[in-house]
Design a protein around this motif. Structure first.
Motif, PDB file in Angstrom:
ATOM      1  N   ASP A  44       8.725   6.529  -5.795  1.00 32.44           N
ATOM      2  CA  ASP A  44       8.009   7.152  -4.797  1.00 32.44           C
ATOM      3  C   ASP A  44       7.117   8.232  -5.306  1.00 32.44           C
ATOM      4  O   ASP A  44       7.345   9.126  -6.337  1.00 32.44           O
ATOM      5  CB  ASP A  44       8.591   7.847  -3.795  1.00 32.44           C
ATOM      6  N   ASP A  46       3.364  10.807  -4.497  1.00 34.36           N
ATOM      7  CA  ASP A  46       2.621  11.264  -3.452  1.00 34.36           C
ATOM      8  C   ASP A  46       1.551  12.100  -4.219  1.00 34.36           C
ATOM      9  O   ASP A  46       1.911  12.676  -4.908  1.00 34.36           O
ATOM     10  CB  ASP A  46       3.224  12.176  -2.386  1.00 34.36           C
ATOM     11  N   ARG A 146      -5.645  10.977  -0.166  1.00 29.61           N
ATOM     12  CA  ARG A 146      -4.329  10.977  -0.412  1.00 29.61           C
ATOM     13  C   ARG A 146      -3.789   9.390  -0.562  1.00 29.61           C
ATOM     14  O   ARG A 146      -3.918   8.591   0.129  1.00 29.61           O
ATOM     15  CB  ARG A 146      -3.664  11.718   0.866  1.00 29.61           C
ATOM     16  N   ARG A 148       0.045   7.395  -1.141  1.00 33.26           N
ATOM     17  CA  ARG A 148       1.458   7.235  -1.279  1.00 33.26           C
ATOM     18  C   ARG A 148       1.737   6.063  -1.836  1.00 33.26           C
ATOM     19  O   ARG A 148       1.221   4.970  -1.186  1.00 33.26           O
ATOM     20  CB  ARG A 148       2.333   7.531   0.167  1.00 33.26           C
ATOM     21  N   HIS A 150       5.092   3.318  -2.778  1.00 30.77           N
ATOM     22  CA  HIS A 150       6.730   3.121  -2.621  1.00 30.77           C
ATOM     23  C   HIS A 150       6.753   1.908  -3.360  1.00 30.77           C
ATOM     24  O   HIS A 150       6.172   0.694  -3.117  1.00 30.77           O
ATOM     25  CB  HIS A 150       7.292   3.427  -1.599  1.00 30.77           C
TER      26      HIS A 150
END
Length: 195
Positions: A44, A46, A146, A148, A150
């Protein structure tokens, strides 16, 4: 590290401490997590990236040129047979963690979802993985984009029980971070995308 960047996911070797936070390039890595449950590994990330959302999406879906994002990728190509609204992508990568090296093949179905995120799912037939999924989510912020990321994978190859899991986790983290840094560099340089 990854699927798309699962394409990028098991393709990583950089030395940051697990679950670390810090600056790696002009953008900012806010959080990194790597974990394992049984035979599955997860990453993960960010991050805040200094590039427009659409530019990042275009770079990540330029499947024949994924090696620009991660040098461990030796070849990437679009295959036939993907479900509607997706592309089937085959990636060959050469991954080294310390003195351990392995050639890895991933076949994945990749698509851009209605919310603009990118989802890649490994097709086990033709891949060196029993299972794999990766998702990139993006949104605009005042200081950049931004992102993210996963990813989860389950290797179909034997992993030595003592040091193997640690090496895979380390490689996943490192390669994913490297890929994110290269992604931002490419977005900033305005590299042309091949149709």
């Amino acid at each position: 590290m990854s699927i798309r960047v699962l394409i990028l996911t098991l393709t990583l070797f950089l030395a940051l401490a697990p679950f670390g936070v810090g600056m790696v390039w002009a953008g900012e890595v806010l959080q990194v997590g790597v974990g394992r449950v049984d035979r599955r590994y997860a990453v993960d990330i960010d991050a805040r990236i200094n590039a427009p959302v659409e530019r990042l999406r275009v770079l990540l879906t330029d499947y024949p040129n994924l090696a620009r994002i991660n040098a461990s990728i030796q070849r990437s190509e679009v295959l036939t047979g993907a479900p509607a609204q997706q592309q089937r992508v085959r990636i060959e990568a050469h991954v080294c963690v310390g003195v351990f090296c392995k050639n890895i093949v991933q076949v994945q179905d990749v698509g851009v979802l209605t919310d603009g995120s990118i989802l890649a799912v490994i097709v086990p037939q033709g891949s060196d993985f029993h299972y794999g999924i990766a998702r990139w989510q993006f949104w605009d912020e005042p200081t950049g984009t931004r992102m993210r990321f996963h990813s989860e994978i389950e290797p179909a190859f034997w992993v030595p029980p003592i040091i193997g899991p640690w090496l895979i986790q380390r490689a996943l983290q490192a390669e994913t971070l490297k890929s994110v840094a290269n992604l931002e560099r490419l977005a900033e340089t305005g590299v042309d995308i091949q149709p």
